[in-house]
Every structure is written in structure tokens, then in C-alpha cells.
Design a protein around this motif. Structure first.
Motif, PDB file in Angstrom:
ATOM      1  N   SER A   1       0.816  -1.201   0.000  1.00  0.00           N
ATOM      2  CA  SER A   1       0.000   0.000   0.000  1.00  0.00           C
ATOM      3  C   SER A   1       0.857   1.262   0.000  1.00  0.00           C
ATOM      4  O   SER A   1       1.937   1.307   0.597  1.00  0.00           O
ATOM      5  CB  SER A   1      -0.915   0.002   1.225  1.00  0.00           C
TER       6      SER A   1
ATOM      7  N   SER B   1      -1.301  -5.907   0.598  1.00  0.00           N
ATOM      8  CA  SER B   1      -2.744  -6.129   0.506  1.00  0.00           C
ATOM      9  C   SER B   1      -3.029  -7.059  -0.668  1.00  0.00           C
ATOM     10  O   SER B   1      -2.747  -6.703  -1.820  1.00  0.00           O
ATOM     11  CB  SER B   1      -3.472  -4.797   0.294  1.00  0.00           C
TER      12      SER B   1
ATOM     13  N   THR C   1      -5.365   0.542   4.891  1.00  0.00           N
ATOM     14  CA  THR C   1      -4.159  -0.276   4.792  1.00  0.00           C
ATOM     15  C   THR C   1      -2.941   0.633   4.894  1.00  0.00           C
ATOM     16  O   THR C   1      -2.683   1.425   3.983  1.00  0.00           O
ATOM     17  CB  THR C   1      -4.111  -1.055   3.456  1.00  0.00           C
TER      18      THR C   1
ATOM     19  N   THR D   1       2.274  -1.925   3.806  1.00  0.00           N
ATOM     20  CA  THR D   1       1.610  -3.175   4.180  1.00  0.00           C
ATOM     21  C   THR D   1       1.089  -3.865   2.929  1.00  0.00           C
ATOM     22  O   THR D   1       0.445  -3.235   2.076  1.00  0.00           O
ATOM     23  CB  THR D   1       0.443  -2.899   5.141  1.00  0.00           C
TER      24      THR D   1
ATOM     25  N   ALA E   1      -7.320   1.505  -1.169  1.00  0.00           N
ATOM     26  CA  ALA E   1      -6.819   0.700  -0.042  1.00  0.00           C
ATOM     27  C   ALA E   1      -6.950   1.462   1.264  1.00  0.00           C
ATOM     28  O   ALA E   1      -6.102   1.357   2.134  1.00  0.00           O
ATOM     29  CB  ALA E   1      -5.368   0.302  -0.274  1.00  0.00           C
TER      30      ALA E   1
ATOM     31  N   GLN F   1      -3.043   4.950   3.636  1.00  0.00           N
ATOM     32  CA  GLN F   1      -4.465   4.743   3.900  1.00  0.00           C
ATOM     33  C   GLN F   1      -5.287   5.692   3.034  1.00  0.00           C
ATOM     34  O   GLN F   1      -5.825   6.698   3.497  1.00  0.00           O
ATOM     35  CB  GLN F   1      -4.750   4.937   5.381  1.00  0.00           C
TER      36      GLN F   1
END
Length: 441
Positions: free
Chosen positions: A414, A430, A424, A428, A421, A417
Motif C-alpha cells: 500500500s 494487501s 491499509t 503493508t 486501499a 491509507q
């Protein structure tokens, strides 16, 4: 005696026959001609092994992958030549031995092999037949741990970690095939427990396999200037110490290093001229230290085509010591198509030349640019987890002037955030993002 890179000296014979030996003068003579080496076997050399020439001092390591390549032709169509890499004395064990029929036109030969032994050996060529023959040979290369042998695939990537934790997930086979099995960069930053030990372990395994690791160093002081990937070294002195440890960790093993994504492109986000000067000095410190290593190739990050204009990017690269590095990277963690990236990079190199910095190369991050950076309405997509993107060309030799096309950003990791996504965190993995990139939606 080189252990990595090109192990053959004077393989183009531009320095005559320096570094090369030949067998009995009654059987074979070697001279350097305008197009390379000319090796002539006499009629006394009735057997293939009677006329031999080669080079000693070739370092081989057990289990390592090597590539032998050369271009050859013969004065007689169908003449046979043998190429061998192995021991130069009893028991004459060969790591690779190939016979080939040569034509009267130049032909390129490439053989990849794994050495069964650790030894100092030789490369040799053998010729001989009932009639006299001349072999014309050039561009002899024996390489190890270079792009020719392939980029290293991280066995502990975020995608691989997710698959290990979800072996029965229906998306696992697709992610393994499209992402986890392909070579890309491993990122090292403030999450790395021991940069010296961790880098040492990583490049050692890659070198043992005879492959080139792609490494991204991402630990700049005030990294991302409070953005989604904020963090980094606690102080300038801490950063310099971290780079010093990274240099020791890499050592004399091969590595391709992408240095501090966004660090130069974000200069304008820093609060003061003092902070900007400090940032430039830190990048320059890292560039000089890493580029001084014997088998490390360094690229400073140069942003992307829709961020900073080429004259300004070139000025920042020059101030940050790109003259010490091989060049710069573009499109890291972005989505621009290869053609757009190449245009941008060539504009930067032209601006660098105007500043007196010439001969710099560039690499392109192709991890997520398969659909380019325009959406279905022709608008440029946001940088943070946009939809409709696709995997790009896997890590390979470059095109249109680029040194290499590389997966620098790990597909499926990712950007933060945001975008498709939300929730996330940056960095990180995904599976949802990964499958979208695989399928292009």
C-alpha cells in the motif's frame, strides 16, 4: 582476481593478446586483429584438443550461476570449436564444456551454468581438424552476479510472507505466479533491526546464487516530511551512521541500490533552506559512500514526470552527488508509462550535461505502470493506491536508453491509507491491491 562482474580481462582483445596464453606454437598461433582475436590451427592440429588457447586466474564458486558469452566465426564453414571453463590442471574438471560448429559469419553464443566447485581455474578454447583453420573470436565474457545472470528474487518479500500465512487462499496461486516469483527490490529502513547484518545476509545469498539483488534504502532523516510514509533516521548523524553500517553490510558483494525515494523531490516540502541544504548533504554522503564500493551500482531517486520539472530535478541531483553514482531512478512507486518516463529521464540527462555532469544513466520503476498513469477519462491518476493500474514489465534490461526496468515498489504494498486501499497502512501488503494490479481493475 575478480570474483564478481566480468571475470575475463581483455575479452574484446583491444589490448592485443594481453592476458591470454596459447598452446604449442606448432599447433596454434594467436594474434589480435581488427575485429578481435585470430586463432589459427595448423594441419598438425589434427584433434580438437591439439590447438588450445585461454586465460588463467578465473575464480569459481560452488553453487554460483555464471554466464559465458562470446562471438565467433571460422574461415571454413562447419569448423568445430570447444569452449571450456574449469580446472587448468588435473583432474581437469569442467564447470561447463560446450562444442559448436561455426559458420563463416559472426555468431553470438551464450551459455549459463552453475559451478560444481570452488576453485581458481581457467577459460579455454580448443580447435583442430585435418585442415588448417582460423577462428575469429571477440567479446569473450564470463560474468557472475550481474544482470546477465538475472536479478535476485526476494524469498521473504511482503507478498511471500502473506502467502506463507495464507497458503489456502484462492488468490495465493495468482499472487505467487504474477508477483512473488518475480525479482524486485527489498526495501531497508527504520524497521530494519540491524542494517549491517540484514544487508550482509541478503547480498550474501544473492551472490551465492550468482544473481543481482535490487535494494532500496529508505531511511532519510525526516522521511516523507510527515506524510503517509513518515519516519526515518532520528537525526542527520544517525542517518550517516546507518549508511556507514549499510556500506559495511554490502561490502564487496554486488548490489543495485536505489537511494532514498522522494528525498530530493520533497526538498520544497522542507521548512527552511537549512533543512534543504542538510537533506542534499545527506543524500550526497550516502551516494559517495555506496558508490565507492567495488561491486555496487547506485541510482539516486529523481522523482516522476508529473512532479518536478527536469531542470530543477537535474539541479537537485547534481547538488546531491549524482556524479558519484551511476545515475538516477524515475517513477519510483508511480504509474507513468515507459515512454513518458524515458522522455522525462532524457530531459534530466540533458539538463545534467548542461551542469557539467555527463554520462549518467537511469532506471525506471515498472512495477505498477502497465496501464500508464491516465484513467479512463484521460486524467492523471492520484499517486496513492489508484484503481485501474496494472503490473508493468518485470525487472529486466532497459529500453529506449534506460539502463534497466525494475520492480522497485513491491506490487501489492500500500501507498498509505488512501485510494482503493483505505485502512491499509503504507508498506503493508494487501492481496486486494495485488489482485487489482494483476487483473488491471
Amino acid at each position: 582476481m575478480p570474483t564478481y562482474g566480468d571475470l575475463v580481462t581483455n575479452g574484446s582483445f583491444s589490448d592485443g593478446t594481453t592476458g591470454w596464453w596459447s598452446g604449442s606454437a606448432d599447433m596454434v598461433t594467436i594474434v589480435a586483429g581488427p575485429a578481435g582475436l585470430e586463432a589459427t590451427a595448423s594441419t598438425d592440429a589434427a584433434n580438437l584438443w591439439d590447438a588450445v588457447f585461454g586465460q588463467d586466474g578465473i575464480s569459481l564458486r560452488e553453487g554460483c550461476r555464471y554466464t559465458l558469452s562470446f562471438t565467433a566465426r571460422a574461415s571454413q564453414e562447419g569448423a568445430v570449436m570447444a569452449a571450456k571453463v574449469g580446472l587448468g590442471a588435473e583432474p581437469w574438471t569442467a564447470a561447463v564444456e560446450k562444442q559448436m560448429r561455426l559458420s563463416a559469419v559472426d555468431t553470438a553464443f551464450v551459455f549459463t551454468f552453475t559451478s560444481p566447485m570452488s576453485a581458481t581455474g581457467q577459460i579455454s578454447f580448443q580447435l583442430g581438424q585435418a585442415s588448417a583453420v582460423t577462428i575469429y573470436l571477440t567479446e569473450v565474457r564470463l560474468t557472475c552476479s550481474t544482470v546477465r545472470e538475472g536479478f535476485y528474487t526476494d524469498p521473504d518479500s511482503n507478498a511471500q510472507k502473506w502467502m506463507n500465512a495464507h497458503p489456502d487462499d484462492e488468490g495465493t496461486p495468482k499472487i505467487r505466479r504474477a508477483i512473488a516469483s518475480r525479482p524486485g527490490a527489498r526495501w531497508f529502513g527504520d524497521w530494519t533491526k540491524d542494517i549491517r547484518a540484514d544487508l550482509d545476509a541478503y547480498v550474501t545469498v544473492a551472490a551465492t546464487l550468482g544473481q543481482m539483488p535490487i535494494i532500496t534504502l529508505y531511511n532519510m532523516f525526516n522521511r516523507d516530511v510527515g506524510g503517509q510514509s513518515s519516519g526515518g533516521a532520528a537525526s542527520p548523524d544517525t542517518y550517516r551512521a546507518w549508511i556507514d553500517a549499510a556500506v559495511v553490510g554490502i561490502g564487496d558483494r554486488p548490489a543495485l541500490v536505489v537511494l532514498e525515494p522522494d528525498s530530493l523531490a520533497q526538498l520544497g516540502n522542507l521548512a527552511s533552506d537549512t533543512a534543504r541544504t542538510e537533506r542534499l548533504s545527506l543524500v550526497a554522503y550516502a551516494a559517495r559512500a555506496l558508490a565507492a564500493l567495488p561491486a555496487t551500482t547506485v541510482y539516486l531517486d529523481g522523482g516522476n514526470a508529473t512532479w518536478i520539472r527536469p531542470p530543477e530535478t537535474a539541479a537537485r541531483l547534481a547538488s546531491a552527488g549524482v556524479e558519484h553514482a551511476r545515475g538516477f531512478a524515475v517513477n519510483v512507486a508511480n504509474f507513468d508509462a515507459i515512454a513518458v518516463c524515458c522522455t522525462y529521464a532524457h530531459q534530466i540527462t540533458a539538463e545534467l550535461a548542461r551542469l557539467g555532469v555527463r554520462g549518467r544513466g537511469f532506471v525506471i520503476d515498472t512495477s505498477r505502470n502497465g496501464n500508464g498513469a491516465l484513467d479512463e477519462l484521460g486524467q492523471h491518476v492520484d499517486w496513492c493506491n489508484p484503481g485501474g493500474r496494472r503490473l508493468g514489465v518485470p525487472s529486466s534490461i532497459g529500453v529506449a536508453g534506460a539502463d534497466y526496468l525494475l520492480w522497485i515498489k513491491t506490487p501489492g504494498d500500500s501507498d498509505g491509507q488512501c485510494g482503493v486501499a483505505a485502512g491499509t497502512p503504507a508498506g503493508t501488503f494487501s492481496p486486494y491491491l495485488a489482485e487489482r494490479l494483476i487483473d488491471g481493475w
